[in-house]
Design an enzyme around this catalytic site. Structure first.
Site, PDB file in Angstrom:
ATOM      1  N   CYS A 122      -4.512  12.707  13.196  1.00  0.00           N
ATOM      2  CA  CYS A 122      -5.314  11.491  13.113  1.00  0.00           C
ATOM      3  C   CYS A 122      -5.116  10.721  14.401  1.00  0.00           C
ATOM      4  O   CYS A 122      -4.387  11.172  15.287  1.00  0.00           O
ATOM      5  CB  CYS A 122      -4.934  10.664  11.894  1.00  0.00           C
ATOM      6  SG  CYS A 122      -3.378   9.842  12.044  1.00  0.00           S
ATOM      7  N   ARG A 158       1.011  14.452  13.632  1.00  0.00           N
ATOM      8  CA  ARG A 158       1.519  14.259  12.271  1.00  0.00           C
ATOM      9  C   ARG A 158       1.666  15.555  11.465  1.00  0.00           C
ATOM     10  O   ARG A 158       0.920  15.809  10.511  1.00  0.00           O
ATOM     11  CB  ARG A 158       0.663  13.224  11.536  1.00  0.00           C
ATOM     12  CG  ARG A 158       0.641  11.909  12.293  1.00  0.00           C
ATOM     13  CD  ARG A 158      -0.066  10.822  11.573  1.00  0.00           C
ATOM     14  NE  ARG A 158       0.686  10.287  10.442  1.00  0.00           N
ATOM     15  CZ  ARG A 158       0.242   9.333   9.649  1.00  0.00           C
ATOM     16  NH1 ARG A 158      -0.948   8.812   9.860  1.00  0.00           N
ATOM     17  NH2 ARG A 158       0.961   8.896   8.657  1.00  0.00           N
ATOM     18  N   ARG A 180      -8.770  -0.353   4.556  1.00  0.00           N
ATOM     19  CA  ARG A 180      -7.891   0.640   3.940  1.00  0.00           C
ATOM     20  C   ARG A 180      -6.534   0.044   3.595  1.00  0.00           C
ATOM     21  O   ARG A 180      -5.859   0.551   2.704  1.00  0.00           O
ATOM     22  CB  ARG A 180      -7.640   1.786   4.914  1.00  0.00           C
ATOM     23  CG  ARG A 180      -8.886   2.383   5.438  1.00  0.00           C
ATOM     24  CD  ARG A 180      -8.547   3.400   6.435  1.00  0.00           C
ATOM     25  NE  ARG A 180      -7.494   4.209   5.836  1.00  0.00           N
ATOM     26  CZ  ARG A 180      -7.170   5.407   6.220  1.00  0.00           C
ATOM     27  NH1 ARG A 180      -7.795   5.953   7.206  1.00  0.00           N
ATOM     28  NH2 ARG A 180      -6.220   6.064   5.627  1.00  0.00           N
ATOM     29  N   LYS A 234       0.841  -1.212   0.000  1.00  0.00           N
ATOM     30  CA  LYS A 234       0.000   0.000   0.000  1.00  0.00           C
ATOM     31  C   LYS A 234       0.865   1.246   0.000  1.00  0.00           C
ATOM     32  O   LYS A 234       0.650   2.171  -0.791  1.00  0.00           O
ATOM     33  CB  LYS A 234      -0.904  -0.011   1.242  1.00  0.00           C
ATOM     34  CG  LYS A 234      -1.526   1.343   1.568  1.00  0.00           C
ATOM     35  CD  LYS A 234      -2.410   1.291   2.793  1.00  0.00           C
ATOM     36  CE  LYS A 234      -1.728   1.549   4.110  1.00  0.00           C
ATOM     37  NZ  LYS A 234      -1.437   2.959   4.418  1.00  0.00           N
ATOM     38  N   ASN A 235       1.842   1.275   0.900  1.00  0.00           N
ATOM     39  CA  ASN A 235       2.603   2.519   1.073  1.00  0.00           C
ATOM     40  C   ASN A 235       3.637   2.748  -0.025  1.00  0.00           C
ATOM     41  O   ASN A 235       4.264   3.808  -0.076  1.00  0.00           O
ATOM     42  CB  ASN A 235       3.256   2.549   2.460  1.00  0.00           C
ATOM     43  CG  ASN A 235       2.204   2.740   3.548  1.00  0.00           C
ATOM     44  OD1 ASN A 235       1.064   3.084   3.245  1.00  0.00           O
ATOM     45  ND2 ASN A 235       2.573   2.520   4.798  1.00  0.00           N
ATOM     46  N   ASP A 274       4.518   0.347  12.117  1.00  0.00           N
ATOM     47  CA  ASP A 274       3.291  -0.241  11.563  1.00  0.00           C
ATOM     48  C   ASP A 274       3.078  -1.696  11.988  1.00  0.00           C
ATOM     49  O   ASP A 274       2.054  -2.295  11.653  1.00  0.00           O
ATOM     50  CB  ASP A 274       3.287  -0.128  10.034  1.00  0.00           C
ATOM     51  CG  ASP A 274       3.134   1.318   9.579  1.00  0.00           C
ATOM     52  OD1 ASP A 274       2.704   2.157  10.389  1.00  0.00           O
ATOM     53  OD2 ASP A 274       3.448   1.607   8.404  1.00  0.00           O
TER      54      ASP A 274
HETATM   55  N1  EPU Z   1       7.071  14.254  10.995  1.00  0.00           N
HETATM   56  C1  EPU Z   1       7.367  15.556  11.299  1.00  0.00           C
HETATM   57  N2  EPU Z   1       7.270  16.492  10.308  1.00  0.00           N
HETATM   58  C2  EPU Z   1       6.924  16.175   9.036  1.00  0.00           C
HETATM   59  C3  EPU Z   1       6.643  14.844   8.739  1.00  0.00           C
HETATM   60  C4  EPU Z   1       6.732  13.893   9.737  1.00  0.00           C
HETATM   61  O1  EPU Z   1       7.687  15.884  12.446  1.00  0.00           O
HETATM   62  O2  EPU Z   1       6.871  17.075   8.183  1.00  0.00           O
HETATM   63  C5  EPU Z   1       7.163  13.237  12.051  1.00  0.00           C
HETATM   64  C6  EPU Z   1       5.857  12.460  12.227  1.00  0.00           C
HETATM   65  O3  EPU Z   1       4.959  13.142  13.070  1.00  0.00           O
HETATM   66  C7  EPU Z   1       6.350  11.170  12.822  1.00  0.00           C
HETATM   67  C8  EPU Z   1       7.678  10.960  12.090  1.00  0.00           C
HETATM   68  O4  EPU Z   1       8.071  12.252  11.629  1.00  0.00           O
HETATM   69  O5  EPU Z   1       6.603  11.323  14.186  1.00  0.00           O
HETATM   70  C9  EPU Z   1       7.624  10.023  10.925  1.00  0.00           C
HETATM   71  O6  EPU Z   1       6.518  10.346  10.072  1.00  0.00           O
HETATM   72  P1  EPU Z   1       6.529  10.091   8.517  1.00  0.00           P
HETATM   73  O7  EPU Z   1       6.417  11.389   7.808  1.00  0.00           O
HETATM   74  O8  EPU Z   1       7.688   9.224   8.151  1.00  0.00           O
HETATM   75  O9  EPU Z   1       5.175   9.287   8.314  1.00  0.00           O
HETATM   76  P2  EPU Z   1       4.259   9.345   7.039  1.00  0.00           P
HETATM   77  O10 EPU Z   1       5.121   9.500   5.850  1.00  0.00           O
HETATM   78  O11 EPU Z   1       3.152  10.293   7.255  1.00  0.00           O
HETATM   79  C10 EPU Z   1       4.348   6.788   6.502  1.00  0.00           C
HETATM   80  C11 EPU Z   1       3.369   5.686   6.346  1.00  0.00           C
HETATM   81  C12 EPU Z   1       2.815   5.307   7.714  1.00  0.00           C
HETATM   82  C13 EPU Z   1       3.986   4.897   8.598  1.00  0.00           C
HETATM   83  C14 EPU Z   1       5.026   6.004   8.672  1.00  0.00           C
HETATM   84  C15 EPU Z   1       6.272   5.641   9.447  1.00  0.00           C
HETATM   85  C16 EPU Z   1       2.493   6.037   4.143  1.00  0.00           C
HETATM   86  C17 EPU Z   1       1.351   6.411   3.284  1.00  0.00           C
HETATM   87  N3  EPU Z   1       2.305   6.101   5.452  1.00  0.00           N
HETATM   88  O12 EPU Z   1       3.646   7.896   7.068  1.00  0.00           O
HETATM   89  O13 EPU Z   1       1.961   4.210   7.501  1.00  0.00           O
HETATM   90  O14 EPU Z   1       3.523   4.598   9.887  1.00  0.00           O
HETATM   91  O15 EPU Z   1       5.428   6.379   7.331  1.00  0.00           O
HETATM   92  O16 EPU Z   1       6.885   4.539   8.883  1.00  0.00           O
HETATM   93  O17 EPU Z   1       3.538   5.663   3.648  1.00  0.00           O
HETATM   94  C18 EPU Z   1       0.141   2.784   7.920  1.00  0.00           C
HETATM   95  O18 EPU Z   1       0.358   2.250   6.828  1.00  0.00           O
HETATM   96  O19 EPU Z   1      -0.652   2.307   8.772  1.00  0.00           O
HETATM   97  C19 EPU Z   1       0.832   4.029   8.263  1.00  0.00           C
HETATM   98  C20 EPU Z   1       0.413   4.851   9.217  1.00  0.00           C
END
Ligand code: EPU
Length: 433
Positions: free
Chosen positions: A117, A122, A400, A22-23, A308
């Site tokens: 969320c 986030r 999802r 998915k991701n 995850d």
């Molecule tokens: N963060 C910041 N600032 C930003 C972005 C992120 O502080 O601008 C923080 C977040 O709050 C968090 C950490 O950095 O504490 C990591 O967040 P990240 O941005 O890596 O997460 P994401 O890209 O929003 C993806 C996956 C998530 C998975 C995370 C971590 C997708 C679509 N989603 O989220 O997947 O948990 O990386 O590996 O790729 C899931 O599939 O259930 C899911 C939540």
């Protein structure tokens, strides 16, 4: 609204095939907005989140269709639209990954801020920092990120924050940088397999990226990208969830079609608690006997233990032989499953971003409520191990991210079914993922 009714206590046995990630699929589908010509994306799982993204791509001027064999074909026919609406983005955070491609190719974007969320606040500050560094003017207007970039110029960007690197943030900045003028060096990028898959997809479309799989990406901008055929990597989180389902039910499960190197932290963790693990490059097998040794596990960016799989691992540690400790370093508030697992007889106490789990002899079936995708998966596997009947409500969360999960688990001998429960009313918008 559907719920799962699970009759627990049966060891799962047999083989199950992993779906595409998915991701990986979501950002790659978003990246097709960058390409001239047709893209064919193979291995895309059949999920609600994919349908949401395809709806957004449609509103952004892409024609998309799913072939009978599951392939998704996309082609951009209109470069004018730049708005990803709140109504769609708020249902799925990952839709924010259209921001980078819009800024990169159309030089304008108006993308709803996804908001928080259930797994945490986030923020998206790192996405914004990266786009600004490339020369985009980024502001927030009425809940939308509005970005304008008549020119994008290569530069040096440090993409680290309080919690380390960012997965979708790396994707967004990379997708803008591939069409920028000159060289961009992005430091402290996420190197999760899904980020690598996106980067390799971009290279296949004509982008020039070096350092894939490391914490530094060097991007030399090109003028255009072309259509391509691409197969997304297998879903390591789905694979891990099935391995944990096999272990928690003290069964013997083989997951095929996965990339074992992507689940090495989980396999090491399972071995440590006494689960027998065998692995080959594209399949792994677990077999669990009587007890699980207690364990300390901390979630970390790849190749560390993935956030995850934290909830599903916790479900298993509930049946450990002593006190286990789970620390969440990516999303300090990702513990919505704790209270529900306790309703099933677990003994978990949360202290800050750590959970202390006193192992119990058995879990007992109960009515529980899914709060987010991975928490739901944890409740399902806890239900498979518990004595008696478990009802997992609000399984739209699980739809999802898990492709045909009931079929796959019943194929392993699980006794569970999906039941339409009209009495339940949907909660407000949910946007994890
Ligand atoms: N963060 C910041 N600032 C930003 C972005 C992120 O502080 O601008 C923080 C977040 O709050 C968090 C950490 O950095 O504490 C990591 O967040 P990240 O941005 O890596 O997460 P994401 O890209 O929003 C993806 C996956 C998530 C998975 C995370 C971590 C997708 C679509 N989603 O989220 O997947 O948990 O990386 O590996 O790729 C899931 O599939 O259930 C899911 C939540």
């Amino acid at each position: 609204m559907d719920k799962f009714v699970i009759e627990g206590g049966r060891p799962l046995r047999g083989e199950v095939r992993c779906s595409g990630s998915k991701n990986s699929a979501l950002p790659i589908l978003a990246a097709t907005l960058l390409c001239d010509g047709e893209c064919v994306i193979r291995g895309v799982p059949r999920l609600r989140d994919v349908d949401t993204l395809l709806a957004i791509l449609g509103e952004l001027g892409a024609e998309t269709r799913r072939e009978e064999n599951g392939d998704i074909v996309t082609r951009v026919v209109d470069l004018e639209p730049v708005t990803a609406r709140y109504e769609l983005v708020s249902t799925m955070r990952a839709s924010f990954c259209v921001l980078g491609p819009l800024v990169g190719r159309r030089r304008r974007a108006r993308v709803s801020l996804p908001g928080g969320c259930v797994i945490g606040i986030r923020p998206v500050d790192l996405h914004i920092r990266g786009l600004r560094a490339l020369g985009a003017d980024v502001r927030i207007d009425a809940g939308y990120i509005v970005a304008e970039a008549p020119r994008l110029r290569g530069t040096e960007i440090y993409l680290g924050g309080q919690f380390g690197s960012t997965v979708t943030g790396t994707g967004n900045v990379l997708m803008a940088a591939v069409l920028a003028e000159g060289r961009t060096v992005i430091d402290n990028v996420a190197c999760e397999p899904e980020v690598q898959d996106l980067a390799r997809f971009l290279v296949a479309t004509g982008a020039r990226i070096e350092g894939i799989g490391t914490h530094r990406l060097v991007v030399d901008g090109v003028k255009t990208l072309h259509g391509v055929e691409w197969t997304v990597i297998p879903d390591r989180i789905e694979a891990g969830t099935f391995l944990l389902a096999g272990a928690i039910t003290r069964g013997a499960v083989t997951v095929t079609g996965c990339l074992t190197e992507h689940v090495s932290s989980l396999l090491a963790t399972l071995r440590e608690i006494g689960v027998r693990v065998e692995s080959a490059p594209t399949q792994c097998r677990v077999e669990a006997g009587a007890g699980f040794r207690p364990l300390h596990v901390t979630t970390l960016p790849y190749p560390g233990f993935p956030t995850d799989l934290q909830a599903q691992m916790m479900a298993l540690l509930c049946l450990g032989d002593g006190i286990s400790v789970v620390t969440e370093r990516i999303y300090p508030d990702r513990f919505m499953h704790v209270a529900e697992l306790n309703r099933m007889g677990a003994d978990i106490r949360k202290e800050g971003s750590t959970a202390l789990i006193h192992g119990v002899d058995a879990l007992s079936g109960a009515k529980v409520m899914a709060s987010d995708l991975r928490a739901s998966a944890a409740l399902v596997i806890a239900g498979l191990a518990a004595g008696g009947e478990t009802e997992v409500q609000r399984v739209y969360h699980i739809d999802r991210g898990y492709d045909r999960i009931v079929e796959k688990l019943t194929g392993l001998g699980a006794c569970m079914e999906r039941v339409d429960d009209k009495k339940l009313v949907a909660s407000a918008t949910d946007s994890e993922g």
